[in-house]
Design a protein around this motif. Structure first.
Motif, PDB file in Angstrom:
ATOM      1  N   VAL A   1      11.122  -8.741  -7.158  1.00 24.28           N
ATOM      2  CA  VAL A   1      10.566  -7.857  -6.132  1.00 24.28           C
ATOM      3  C   VAL A   1      11.632  -7.473  -5.099  1.00 24.28           C
ATOM      4  O   VAL A   1      12.504  -8.275  -4.761  1.00 24.28           O
ATOM      5  N   ARG A   2      11.562  -6.223  -4.642  1.00 28.01           N
ATOM      6  CA  ARG A   2      12.442  -5.738  -3.572  1.00 28.01           C
ATOM      7  C   ARG A   2      11.578  -4.950  -2.581  1.00 28.01           C
ATOM      8  O   ARG A   2      10.681  -4.210  -2.997  1.00 28.01           O
ATOM      9  N   TRP A   3      11.892  -5.123  -1.307  1.00 20.58           N
ATOM     10  CA  TRP A   3      11.185  -4.362  -0.271  1.00 20.58           C
ATOM     11  C   TRP A   3      12.143  -3.278   0.224  1.00 20.58           C
ATOM     12  O   TRP A   3      13.137  -3.580   0.862  1.00 20.58           O
ATOM     13  N   ILE A   4      11.824  -2.039  -0.139  1.00 24.45           N
ATOM     14  CA  ILE A   4      12.673  -0.930   0.287  1.00 24.45           C
ATOM     15  C   ILE A   4      11.974  -0.240   1.468  1.00 24.45           C
ATOM     16  O   ILE A   4      10.907   0.365   1.284  1.00 24.45           O
ATOM     17  N   LYS A   5      12.587  -0.313   2.636  1.00 22.39           N
ATOM     18  CA  LYS A   5      12.000   0.302   3.841  1.00 22.39           C
ATOM     19  C   LYS A   5      12.154   1.828   3.763  1.00 22.39           C
ATOM     20  O   LYS A   5      13.039   2.323   3.062  1.00 22.39           O
ATOM     21  N   PRO A   6      11.295   2.553   4.492  1.00 22.72           N
ATOM     22  CA  PRO A   6      11.385   4.020   4.440  1.00 22.72           C
ATOM     23  C   PRO A   6      12.774   4.547   4.779  1.00 22.72           C
ATOM     24  O   PRO A   6      13.197   5.591   4.275  1.00 22.72           O
ATOM     25  N   ASP A   7      13.530   3.810   5.609  1.00 22.06           N
ATOM     26  CA  ASP A   7      14.886   4.275   5.937  1.00 22.06           C
ATOM     27  C   ASP A   7      15.890   3.942   4.823  1.00 22.06           C
ATOM     28  O   ASP A   7      17.093   4.165   4.966  1.00 22.06           O
ATOM     29  N   GLY A   8      15.400   3.376   3.717  1.00 27.10           N
ATOM     30  CA  GLY A   8      16.286   3.097   2.580  1.00 27.10           C
ATOM     31  C   GLY A   8      16.880   1.696   2.586  1.00 27.10           C
ATOM     32  O   GLY A   8      17.487   1.281   1.598  1.00 27.10           O
ATOM     33  N   SER A   9      16.728   0.963   3.697  1.00 26.66           N
ATOM     34  CA  SER A   9      17.306  -0.392   3.724  1.00 26.66           C
ATOM     35  C   SER A   9      16.479  -1.326   2.837  1.00 26.66           C
ATOM     36  O   SER A   9      15.276  -1.118   2.652  1.00 26.66           O
ATOM     37  N   MET A  10      17.147  -2.329   2.303  1.00 28.55           N
ATOM     38  CA  MET A  10      16.477  -3.201   1.357  1.00 28.55           C
ATOM     39  C   MET A  10      16.356  -4.621   1.904  1.00 28.55           C
ATOM     40  O   MET A  10      17.298  -5.155   2.472  1.00 28.55           O
TER      41      MET A  10
ATOM     42  N   GLU B   1       0.830  -1.212   0.000  1.00 26.45           N
ATOM     43  CA  GLU B   1       0.000   0.000   0.000  1.00 26.45           C
ATOM     44  C   GLU B   1       0.859   1.255   0.000  1.00 26.45           C
ATOM     45  O   GLU B   1       0.575   2.227  -0.692  1.00 26.45           O
ATOM     46  N   ASN B   2       1.961   1.194   0.777  1.00 28.91           N
ATOM     47  CA  ASN B   2       2.833   2.370   0.898  1.00 28.91           C
ATOM     48  C   ASN B   2       3.842   2.487  -0.237  1.00 28.91           C
ATOM     49  O   ASN B   2       4.708   3.354  -0.209  1.00 28.91           O
ATOM     50  N   GLY B   3       3.763   1.566  -1.175  1.00 24.65           N
ATOM     51  CA  GLY B   3       4.708   1.622  -2.289  1.00 24.65           C
ATOM     52  C   GLY B   3       6.120   1.229  -1.903  1.00 24.65           C
ATOM     53  O   GLY B   3       7.083   1.604  -2.573  1.00 24.65           O
ATOM     54  N   GLU B   4       6.250   0.446  -0.806  1.00 28.62           N
ATOM     55  CA  GLU B   4       7.603   0.032  -0.409  1.00 28.62           C
ATOM     56  C   GLU B   4       8.078  -1.182  -1.189  1.00 28.62           C
ATOM     57  O   GLU B   4       9.271  -1.465  -1.250  1.00 28.62           O
ATOM     58  N   LEU B   5       7.140  -1.916  -1.760  1.00 27.72           N
ATOM     59  CA  LEU B   5       7.565  -3.034  -2.618  1.00 27.72           C
ATOM     60  C   LEU B   5       7.815  -2.468  -4.009  1.00 27.72           C
ATOM     61  O   LEU B   5       6.975  -1.771  -4.562  1.00 27.72           O
ATOM     62  N   GLN B   6       8.980  -2.785  -4.545  1.00 32.06           N
ATOM     63  CA  GLN B   6       9.339  -2.234  -5.860  1.00 32.06           C
ATOM     64  C   GLN B   6       9.766  -3.333  -6.799  1.00 32.06           C
ATOM     65  O   GLN B   6      10.351  -4.324  -6.376  1.00 32.06           O
ATOM     66  N   ALA B   7       9.468  -3.113  -8.070  1.00 31.87           N
ATOM     67  CA  ALA B   7       9.978  -4.036  -9.086  1.00 31.87           C
ATOM     68  C   ALA B   7      11.386  -3.594  -9.448  1.00 31.87           C
ATOM     69  O   ALA B   7      11.595  -2.444  -9.828  1.00 31.87           O
TER      70      ALA B   7
END
Ligand code: C2E
Ligand code: CA
Ligand code: CA
Length: 395
Positions: A36-45, A10-16
């Motif tokens: 798929v990559r999960w980029i956390k708001p703090d930038g960690s992947m 929902e927050n757009g943290e999952l990115q292609a």
């Protein structure tokens, strides 16, 4: 876990992310795989290994896959809107989609919403996902393909792979798992296995791609196997959409193309030679007169395609004669009669040549020259024949 991931989506943290796939010979980008990559708001992947297994067991992986499909279509739509170069993108689909009602309709709906032509989307599904779905899988694959999408069998060779199984799957692409590539492909037995897999897939007209290619040595070896596409860290790692778009824009070679003649291997030389031979002779047949068997290498634009590619030599001649003009059938059957050929060989002839009129796919007769070259097999007493068939110009 599930709630966190749904929230992340929902927050757009999952990115292609996109990993380009390259033509094995030219080194040019030809397609890509979305990962798929999960980029956390703090930038960690967070890598997919950390959350895909949970999503897989609990079933909400399907939501991730559809989310990824939308992201990919958005990216392709962006390229389209901006008149940029587009390449097909492979999307990973979990085994759960095989049970999903209206899978193809859903895929079509997303592609059509973003005006993406279906050939640009490749459905990647692992071999192991397909194995225990015998009752459903054929219909599923057929419906996806009929809608114009491409199908890739992922991770081939990672489990209990069977060429027999792949043969029956209507798939376009065979992805060879990285576990089959030893460090520099220096292990002789592993090389033999890989060579046979590529040979087999190429004969079935499947596009072959090797993934996890990390070294130049692996690349060299894969080229000699006639592997068509390469994916791996040697060329590019999975990258963000921004970086991928940039790569597509200036899609030049990932490396300077090497002189193909520097790859001196028998397999490579043989493939080149066959290409030249097929230019003139669209049909090449290997026969064993002694054992009454044949093996046929037919190319496009030759009528004999309706004939099985291996079988009994005498039946091949009957089949061949039946495709000739009625006035030529007798002479064809006599000239290439197995016993007569063996006699001709015993009389010291090195070849037999005959021109007949053969019925083409267009319903018209055209002159065909058939030449049989006798070969004495070095390892047995069998008499072999190589047949070259050439379409002559119509007068
Ligand atoms: P996969 O489909 O086999 O994807 C290839 C994996 O190999 C990717 O790992 C990729 O980053 C990695 N890779 C690529 N080149 C090299 C290389 O040269 N050397 C090595 N050692 N590895 C390489 P990643 O991105 O961590 O993905 C792992 C797995 O997670 C994927 O394996 C796939 O099964 C799954 N996955 C990723 N994204 C999705 C998705 O959107 N949906 C589904 N269902 N599964 C996904
Ligand atoms: Ca994959
Ligand atoms: Ca894979």
């Amino acid at each position: 876990m599930k709630q966190n991931i749904l929230k992340a989506m929902e927050n757009g943290e999952l990115q292609a992310f996109y990993q380009p796939q390259y033509d094995a010979i030219s080194g040019k980008i030809v397609s890509a795989e979305a990962l798929v990559r999960w980029i956390k708001p703090d930038g960690s992947m967070i890598s997919p290994d950390k959350f895909i297994p949970d999503a897989e067991t609990k079933g909400y992986i399907t939501e991730i896959d559809w989310y990824m499909t939308k992201q990919v279509c958005q990216m392709l739509n962006f390229q389209k809107q901006n008149h940029e170069k587009q390449f097909p993108v492979a999307i990973n689909f979990s085994r759960h989609h095989i049970q999903e009602a209206n899978f193809t309709e859903k895929l079509c709906a997303i592609a059509d919403k973003y005006a993406i032509s279906h050939e640009l989307l490749e459905v990647e599904i692992t071999e192991s996902a397909m194995v225990n779905e015998e009752s459903k899988i054929l219909d599923w694959l057929e419906s996806v393909r009929t809608a114009g999408f491409t199908i890739a069998i992922d991770d081939f060779g990672s489990g209990l792979s069977s060429l027999q199984f792949v043969k029956d799957m209507p798939a376009d692409v065979l992805k060879i798992d990285k576990s089959l590539l030893s460090h520099n492909c220096e292990n002789e037995k592993e090389r033999v296995v890989l060579e046979s897999i590529f040979y087999f897939a190429n004969r079935l007209h499947m596009t072959t791609i090797a993934e996890g290619v990390e070294t130049k040595e692996q690349l060299q070896f894969l080229r000699t196997c006639d592997c068509k596409k390469i994916q791996g860290y040697l060329f590019a790692k999975p990258m963000s959409k921004i970086n991928y778009l940039a790569i597509c824009r200036n899609s030049q070679s990932a490396e300077t193309t090497e002189d193909i003649l520097e790859m001196q291997t028998p397999a490579n030389a043989f493939n080149l030679l066959m290409r030249v031979i097929f230019q003139r002779y669209p049909l090449v047949i290997f026969s064993n007169l002694t054992r009454n068997s044949y093996y046929m290498m037919a190319y496009e634009d030759f009528t004999a395609t309706a004939c099985p590619s291996t079988g009994i030599f005498e039946e091949l001649i009957i089949h061949g004669a039946s495709s000739m003009h009625p006035d030529d059938q007798e002479i064809f059957a006599q000239t290439f009669n197995r016993i007569n050929l063996l006699k001709a060989y015993a009389d010291g002839k090195s070849k037999i040549r005959l021109v007949t009129r053969q019925l083409g796919d267009d319903g018209k007769y055209r002159p065909v020259e058939t030449t049989d070259y006798f070969i004495k097999n070095s390892s047995s007493d069998d008499i072999l024949v190589i047949t070259l068939c050439e379409n002559l110009p119509n007068h």
